[in-house]
Each structure stands twice: as C-alpha cells, then as structure tokens.
Design a protein around this motif. Structure first.
Motif, PDB file in Angstrom:
ATOM      1  N   ILE A   1       1.087  -1.482   0.374  1.00  0.00           N
ATOM      2  CA  ILE A   1       0.167   0.088   0.275  1.00  0.00           C
ATOM      3  C   ILE A   1       0.752   1.488  -0.016  1.00  0.00           C
ATOM      4  CG2 ILE A   1      -1.879   1.079   0.818  1.00  0.00           C
ATOM      5  CD1 ILE A   1      -2.734  -1.362   2.623  1.00  0.00           C
ATOM      6  N   HIS A   2       0.934   1.846  -1.173  1.00  0.00           N
ATOM      7  CA  HIS A   2       1.312   3.480  -0.948  1.00  0.00           C
ATOM      8  C   HIS A   2       0.294   4.248  -0.920  1.00  0.00           C
ATOM      9  CE1 HIS A   2       4.918   2.043  -2.337  1.00  0.00           C
ATOM     10  NE2 HIS A   2       6.009   2.669  -2.648  1.00  0.00           N
ATOM     11  N   TRP A   3       0.523   5.259   0.537  1.00  0.00           N
ATOM     12  CA  TRP A   3      -0.783   6.454   0.576  1.00  0.00           C
ATOM     13  C   TRP A   3       0.612   7.445   1.071  1.00  0.00           C
ATOM     14  CZ3 TRP A   3      -4.668   5.220   5.101  1.00  0.00           C
ATOM     15  CH2 TRP A   3      -5.528   6.750   4.698  1.00  0.00           C
ATOM     16  N   GLY A   4       0.559   8.200   0.992  1.00  0.00           N
ATOM     17  CA  GLY A   4       0.460   9.446   1.943  1.00  0.00           C
ATOM     18  C   GLY A   4       0.529  11.080   1.012  1.00  0.00           C
ATOM     19  N   LEU A   5       0.820  11.871   1.307  1.00  0.00           N
ATOM     20  CA  LEU A   5       0.484  13.388   0.391  1.00  0.00           C
ATOM     21  C   LEU A   5       0.644  13.448  -0.866  1.00  0.00           C
ATOM     22  CD1 LEU A   5       2.151  16.047   2.630  1.00  0.00           C
ATOM     23  CD2 LEU A   5       0.074  14.805   3.193  1.00  0.00           C
ATOM     24  N   TYR A   6       1.608  12.473  -1.566  1.00  0.00           N
ATOM     25  CA  TYR A   6       1.785  12.319  -3.310  1.00  0.00           C
ATOM     26  C   TYR A   6       0.449  11.319  -2.937  1.00  0.00           C
ATOM     27  CZ  TYR A   6       2.688   7.627  -0.660  1.00  0.00           C
ATOM     28  OH  TYR A   6       3.728   6.140  -0.494  1.00  0.00           O
TER      29      TYR A   6
ATOM     30  N   ASN B   1       0.487   0.887 -13.530  1.00  0.00           N
ATOM     31  CA  ASN B   1       2.404   1.870 -13.720  1.00  0.00           C
ATOM     32  C   ASN B   1       3.013   2.415 -12.440  1.00  0.00           C
ATOM     33  OD1 ASN B   1       2.245   0.458 -16.144  1.00  0.00           O
ATOM     34  ND2 ASN B   1       1.599   2.527 -17.420  1.00  0.00           N
ATOM     35  N   SER B   2       2.230   2.486 -11.531  1.00  0.00           N
ATOM     36  CA  SER B   2       2.353   2.900 -10.247  1.00  0.00           C
ATOM     37  C   SER B   2       2.138   2.623  -9.163  1.00  0.00           C
ATOM     38  CB  SER B   2       2.215   4.536 -10.357  1.00  0.00           C
ATOM     39  OG  SER B   2       2.977   5.124  -9.314  1.00  0.00           O
ATOM     40  N   PHE B   3       3.133   2.807  -8.424  1.00  0.00           N
ATOM     41  CA  PHE B   3       2.900   2.739  -6.442  1.00  0.00           C
ATOM     42  C   PHE B   3       1.505   2.848  -6.272  1.00  0.00           C
ATOM     43  CE2 PHE B   3       7.016   0.974  -7.354  1.00  0.00           C
ATOM     44  CZ  PHE B   3       6.532  -0.711  -6.897  1.00  0.00           C
ATOM     45  N   GLY B   4       1.733   4.883  -6.205  1.00  0.00           N
ATOM     46  CA  GLY B   4       1.141   5.419  -5.245  1.00  0.00           C
ATOM     47  C   GLY B   4      -0.390   5.747  -6.656  1.00  0.00           C
ATOM     48  N   TYR B   5      -1.581   6.379  -5.800  1.00  0.00           N
ATOM     49  CA  TYR B   5      -2.496   6.556  -7.144  1.00  0.00           C
ATOM     50  C   TYR B   5      -2.117   7.438  -7.690  1.00  0.00           C
ATOM     51  CZ  TYR B   5      -6.971   7.933  -8.909  1.00  0.00           C
ATOM     52  OH  TYR B   5      -8.577   8.545  -9.508  1.00  0.00           O
ATOM     53  N   ASN B   6      -2.550   7.166  -9.337  1.00  0.00           N
ATOM     54  CA  ASN B   6      -2.375   8.551 -10.460  1.00  0.00           C
ATOM     55  C   ASN B   6      -2.781   8.629 -11.273  1.00  0.00           C
ATOM     56  OD1 ASN B   6      -1.210   9.333 -12.392  1.00  0.00           O
ATOM     57  ND2 ASN B   6       0.759   8.173 -13.140  1.00  0.00           N
ATOM     58  N   ARG B   7      -4.059   9.655 -11.015  1.00  0.00           N
ATOM     59  CA  ARG B   7      -4.961  10.415 -12.103  1.00  0.00           C
ATOM     60  C   ARG B   7      -4.983  10.095 -13.289  1.00  0.00           C
ATOM     61  NH1 ARG B   7      -7.547  13.180  -9.108  1.00  0.00           N
ATOM     62  NH2 ARG B   7      -6.132  13.901  -7.241  1.00  0.00           N
ATOM     63  N   ALA B   8      -3.711  10.757 -13.945  1.00  0.00           N
ATOM     64  CA  ALA B   8      -3.653  10.375 -14.856  1.00  0.00           C
ATOM     65  C   ALA B   8      -3.806   9.235 -15.785  1.00  0.00           C
ATOM     66  CB  ALA B   8      -1.882  10.274 -15.279  1.00  0.00           C
TER      67      ALA B   8
ATOM     68  N   ASP C   1       0.574  -4.270  -5.299  1.00  0.00           N
ATOM     69  CA  ASP C   1       0.485  -2.734  -4.800  1.00  0.00           C
ATOM     70  C   ASP C   1      -0.969  -2.242  -5.494  1.00  0.00           C
ATOM     71  OD1 ASP C   1       1.899  -0.659  -3.273  1.00  0.00           O
ATOM     72  OD2 ASP C   1       0.971   0.314  -5.034  1.00  0.00           O
ATOM     73  N   VAL C   2      -1.396  -2.127  -3.921  1.00  0.00           N
ATOM     74  CA  VAL C   2      -2.327  -0.605  -4.574  1.00  0.00           C
ATOM     75  C   VAL C   2      -2.371   0.735  -3.308  1.00  0.00           C
ATOM     76  CG1 VAL C   2      -4.219  -2.448  -4.563  1.00  0.00           C
ATOM     77  CG2 VAL C   2      -3.232  -1.491  -2.032  1.00  0.00           C
ATOM     78  N   GLY C   3      -2.584   1.723  -4.762  1.00  0.00           N
ATOM     79  CA  GLY C   3      -2.644   3.009  -3.925  1.00  0.00           C
ATOM     80  C   GLY C   3      -4.085   3.848  -4.023  1.00  0.00           C
ATOM     81  N   PRO C   4      -4.426   3.976  -2.931  1.00  0.00           N
ATOM     82  CA  PRO C   4      -5.257   4.324  -2.457  1.00  0.00           C
ATOM     83  C   PRO C   4      -5.439   6.059  -2.484  1.00  0.00           C
ATOM     84  CG  PRO C   4      -4.239   2.883  -0.701  1.00  0.00           C
ATOM     85  CD  PRO C   4      -3.115   3.350  -1.228  1.00  0.00           C
TER      86      PRO C   4
ATOM     87  N   PRO D   1      -9.660   2.692  -5.354  1.00  0.00           N
ATOM     88  CA  PRO D   1      -9.682   2.950  -6.521  1.00  0.00           C
ATOM     89  C   PRO D   1     -10.438   1.474  -6.493  1.00  0.00           C
ATOM     90  CG  PRO D   1      -7.848   3.591  -6.783  1.00  0.00           C
ATOM     91  CD  PRO D   1      -8.316   3.231  -4.969  1.00  0.00           C
ATOM     92  N   LEU D   2     -12.116   1.813  -7.396  1.00  0.00           N
ATOM     93  CA  LEU D   2     -12.975   0.199  -7.405  1.00  0.00           C
ATOM     94  C   LEU D   2     -12.268  -0.213  -8.565  1.00  0.00           C
ATOM     95  CD1 LEU D   2     -15.906   1.846  -7.934  1.00  0.00           C
ATOM     96  CD2 LEU D   2     -15.981   0.965  -6.409  1.00  0.00           C
ATOM     97  N   VAL D   3     -11.543   0.019  -9.437  1.00  0.00           N
ATOM     98  CA  VAL D   3     -10.135  -0.958 -10.424  1.00  0.00           C
ATOM     99  C   VAL D   3      -9.256  -1.870  -9.812  1.00  0.00           C
ATOM    100  CG1 VAL D   3      -8.591   1.000 -11.425  1.00  0.00           C
ATOM    101  CG2 VAL D   3      -9.229  -0.944 -13.016  1.00  0.00           C
ATOM    102  N   MET D   4      -8.530  -1.408  -8.965  1.00  0.00           N
ATOM    103  CA  MET D   4      -8.088  -1.894  -7.964  1.00  0.00           C
ATOM    104  C   MET D   4      -8.468  -3.222  -6.568  1.00  0.00           C
ATOM    105  SD  MET D   4      -5.613   0.738  -6.992  1.00  0.00           S
ATOM    106  CE  MET D   4      -4.774   2.150  -8.233  1.00  0.00           C
ATOM    107  N   GLN D   5     -10.227  -2.595  -6.675  1.00  0.00           N
ATOM    108  CA  GLN D   5     -10.641  -3.705  -5.762  1.00  0.00           C
ATOM    109  C   GLN D   5     -11.257  -5.119  -6.075  1.00  0.00           C
ATOM    110  OE1 GLN D   5     -13.646  -1.709  -3.095  1.00  0.00           O
ATOM    111  NE2 GLN D   5     -12.375   0.154  -3.028  1.00  0.00           N
ATOM    112  N   GLU D   6     -11.884  -4.391  -7.650  1.00  0.00           N
ATOM    113  CA  GLU D   6     -12.465  -5.687  -8.661  1.00  0.00           C
ATOM    114  C   GLU D   6     -11.202  -6.495  -9.564  1.00  0.00           C
ATOM    115  OE1 GLU D   6     -13.365  -7.088 -12.392  1.00  0.00           O
ATOM    116  OE2 GLU D   6     -11.421  -5.842 -12.279  1.00  0.00           O
TER     117      GLU D   6
END
Length: 458
Positions: free
Chosen positions: A46-51, A299-306, A335-338, A345-350
């Motif tokens: 889980i990558h979760w922080g200010l990023y 492609n990323s560890f943290g959540y990437n809205r792009a 990894d999931v990025g909350p 994100p729902l796609v990660m949950q699925e």
C-alpha cells in the motif's frame, strides 16, 4: 573466587546465547528467514501519503519511455531535470499555481473515508496473507504519531489519525500478517541533507525502533538505501538489535534494501520491482534464497489519476504474474494506491477480488509450495509447476491439450482443482502424458487451470 568466576562465566554464556547475532553481515545474514514468509506467497503493498493528493505522474510515452511513479511527485517537481520533471512542474503550475508548496497538500490529505476494517476485508478476500503499508515514504511524512516527525505525521496534522495503528489492528483481526515499508532517507529533511550521521543517529534509528516497538510488525520493508553504503545507515547494528532484542526478534522478516551494496546480497528476502526478466531478477529466482517481486496493478505504486484502464493489468495478467513468481520460488507483493480520502479505487478492488476468487479454488497450488526442480526440462509454453510434499501442480496459463512430463511417477490421482472434469493421465516413457478435456481448455483461455498430480513425486 572460583564460585564467583563460575557465576560470571554463566552470566556471560547466557548473554551470548541471548545475543546470537553480531552487528556484521556475516552474522545477521545467517539468521533464517522465518518460514511463514515463503508459505504465504502473496501479499498486498500500500502506497499512501501526501502524494495521494496530487496523485499524478505523466503517462505520455513521448515524455517518458518507462512508467513514472506518482509517489515521486515532490522530487519530480523540485529536483528532476528531465522532461518528466518539466511535465510535473507544468502540471503543478496549471493545477495548483506557483505559490502552492508540496507540504500544503497536507490540508487535503484527510483520509475521511478510510475504513480500516473494509480494507482488511478486501485484502483477506484477495487471498493475500500479509500486508505492507508505507509508514513513511521518501517525503518523510509518517502515518503514525512519530516523535521524530513532529507536525509532519498523520496524527499531528492532516487526518489526525494513527493510520498505521488502525490498519494494523484491522489486518490482524482478519488473521493476516502486518508489515511496514520504511524509507531510510528523506529527500528534503535538512538534517539528512547536512549531516547524514546525525540524521541516522537522531532520526532514522529511533524512528525505526519506535515503529517496531509500537506495532510489532511481521515485516520491515526498507527502501531509499541507494545514496549510502549500509555502514552509513548502520544497518548491521540495527538488524542485530532487531534479531536479538526487539519484540519481533523471532518472527520479523526484512528485505535486502539496507545500503547501496546490499540488494540481492544481504538482509532477508531479496527483492525485484516490476522486473522479473532483468538480469538482477534472474539472479533472484536462480538463488536458493527467499525473494519477492513488488509491482502495482497499474504503472505506479501511488494512485495516479492520469492512468486509464489501458495502464492497469487485467485480473488474468495478475494471476499469471503471481503464478510465474511462485513457480520460480518467489512471492508477489501487489500494490494498491488509495486515494487521499482513504478509498481504494474500484478498478483495484475489482482486480483483487478477481484474484481472490481464483485463489479460493486454486490456492493450494500457491500457498506453501516450492518450485519443481525438473521444471526447466519440462518447459512448455504457458505451463508452470509447483510442488507440495509428493504432489505436483501443473498450472496452465495457456491451453495445452496434451502435455508430456518427464521425471514423474504415475500419480495416485490426477484431478483439476475446482472442476468435475477428469484429466486423462497415461504412463509415458520416463514420465506421464496428460490430456485435458475440451471444457478445461476453453476455461484456460479465461483463467489459469490447475491439475494436481497426487503422489507424482514419490
């Protein structure tokens, strides 16, 4: 005099017995990796922080030929001189303005929808056996009330919650093991930048010990080691304390990121990252040593809205990734990025639930298994092998109507996990020949199928 000498010698011998590991690599490397780690095989990162607030990294292939990690947003904005850095600065200016500083993101890192029990339910449903949370990434922001990170942790500011503690409790209630990622270095910590020895002594070591003593983690997953050798980080000293004196000395597992010279050489399990096919990764799978690959669903560890759906691996691809790693003797840390609000994100949950559905049927071919020593001579396109006791598991990630295996006995029983259809098994010269029924071949196009050959290795 002899009496007192005997008492002294007994005291020394008892101390030595209680302190079996010395602060040098030869000694701490001799500690076996606790067996639970290899038996688990599958974990959640889980990558979760200010990023997670800006949650952005370029996905423009004209700018970056390789995936860009969104959790490096601050560094890319301030320090990266490549086109990736230019893209990040342009995005930041257009979205937040020139005067908006990275630490200002703390006001929007609220975690107001964070439900640790729901997270733990999801991770358990995925089939994972352990969880590793980023307690502190390279930005230095701590997800627990760290005294060394005063006013730069999730209790003092932002969510005003002990995120690490809440998740630890929920995960363990589900019967999973809990661990923490910890970055040894911090990009812009002034103590680190000006006096690394003081940083290690007054900040890093006390912070890591607090994390261990406060939460008794099953895993300590370090990173950010590459700027200095392990002697600067005092890694041997810390590991000797961890293995001799800490509350988790018998059960804790650590990785190999303890200095710029240590990956694949020192520490506990060895690590790879998105990259099983590299020469470094090949060495990991060839070594008779526990190892683990970490990677994101995207492609990323943290959540990437792009990122869009095209950037996410499918459930089928993720299951195949898990199979490939386990068949080579490794673990997969997926990894999931909350998001900043605490939702996954729902796609990660699925994707996680899809993996869990497959593991519910086929998990016995993953958990507690070992590689097959004759796998190389029985190599077939899209077919992998694991073993448990005298049973051989044949994992089909691509349809193979007929497969001849050498070096195995005629099994006591040959069945397909989760299916009533029977696999035909006939003796062949030096082995057996397997023939899959048509319906299993069809199903193998959608999800990997597993044949269990009971007693084939007797």
């Amino acid at each position: 005099m002899k009496k007192y000498l005997l008492i002294f010698c007994l005291a020394i011998s008892q101390f030595a017995a209680a302190q079996p590991y010395e602060p040098r690599w030869e000694s701490v490397d001799s500690r076996p990796v606790p067996a639970w780690f290899a038996e688990a095989r599958f974990g959640i990162f889980i990558h979760w922080g200010l990023y997670s607030v800006p949650a952005w990294a370029t996905v423009d292939k004209a700018i970056a030929t390789h995936p860009v990690y969104s959790e490096w947003y601050w560094w890319q904005k301030n320090t990266d001189t490549s086109r990736v850095g230019d893209a990040t600065r342009a995005y930041h200016k257009a979205t937040y303005g020139d005067d908006f500083k990275y630490p200002d993101f703390v006001r929007d890192f609220k975690a107001e929808r964070f439900d640790p029990a729901a997270w733990a339910d999801l991770f358990a449903a995925s089939g994972a056996k352990y969880v590793v949370l980023t307690s502190k990434h390279h930005e230095g922001f701590a997800l627990w009330p760290s005294a060394e990170a005063w006013n730069w942790n999730s209790v003092d500011v932002g969510p005003h919650r002990d995120l690490a503690g809440e998740l630890s409790e929920a995960v363990r209630e589900k019967g999973l093991r809990m661990g923490f990622y910890y970055s040894l270095y911090e990009w812009y910590n002034p103590i680190y930048l000006n006096d690394v020895d003081r940083y290690v002594e007054q900040h890093m070591l006390p912070q890591m010990k607090d994390l261990v003593c406060r939460y008794s983690p099953d895993i300590l997953w370090t990173d950010g080691e590459w700027e200095h050798p392990s002697s600067t980080w005092r890694s041997e000293e810390f590991l000797a304390w961890l293995y001799n004196e800490s509350p988790v000395r018998e059960t804790v597992v650590v990785n190999d990121r303890w200095g710029k010279e240590t990956r694949g050489r020192h520490g506990g399990f060895y690590t790879t990252e998105y990259d099983l096919d590299s020469s470094h990764a090949a060495n990991m799978s060839a070594a008779a040593h526990p190892w683990e690959e970490c990677r994101g669903i995207g492609n990323s560890f943290g959540y990437n809205r792009a990122e869009t759906l095209e950037h996410y691996s499918s459930t089928q691809q993720l299951i195949v990734t898990l199979i490939e790693r386990v068949a080579r003797g490794g673990n997969l840390l997926l990894d999931v990025g909350p998001k900043a609000d605490g939702t996954i994100p729902l796609v990660m949950q699925e994707r996680l639930l899809g993996i869990g559905a497959w593991m519910g049927v086929n998990g016995e071919a993953i958990y507690g298994t070992e590689p097959w020593d004759k796998a190389a001579q029985n190599k077939a396109d899209g077919v992998f092998f694991t073993t448990k006791g005298d049973d051989l598991y044949v994992l089909y990630t691509k349809p193979q109507a007929v497969l001849t295996l050498k070096g195995v006995a005629t099994p006591r029983r040959a069945d397909i996990l989760g299916a009533e259809a029977r696999v035909r098994c006939a003796a062949s010269k030096g082995g057996v020949r397997l023939t899959l029924p048509a319906e299993v071949l069809r199903d193998a196009q959608e999800r990997p199928q597993v044949v269990r050959l009971a007693g084939a290795l007797r």
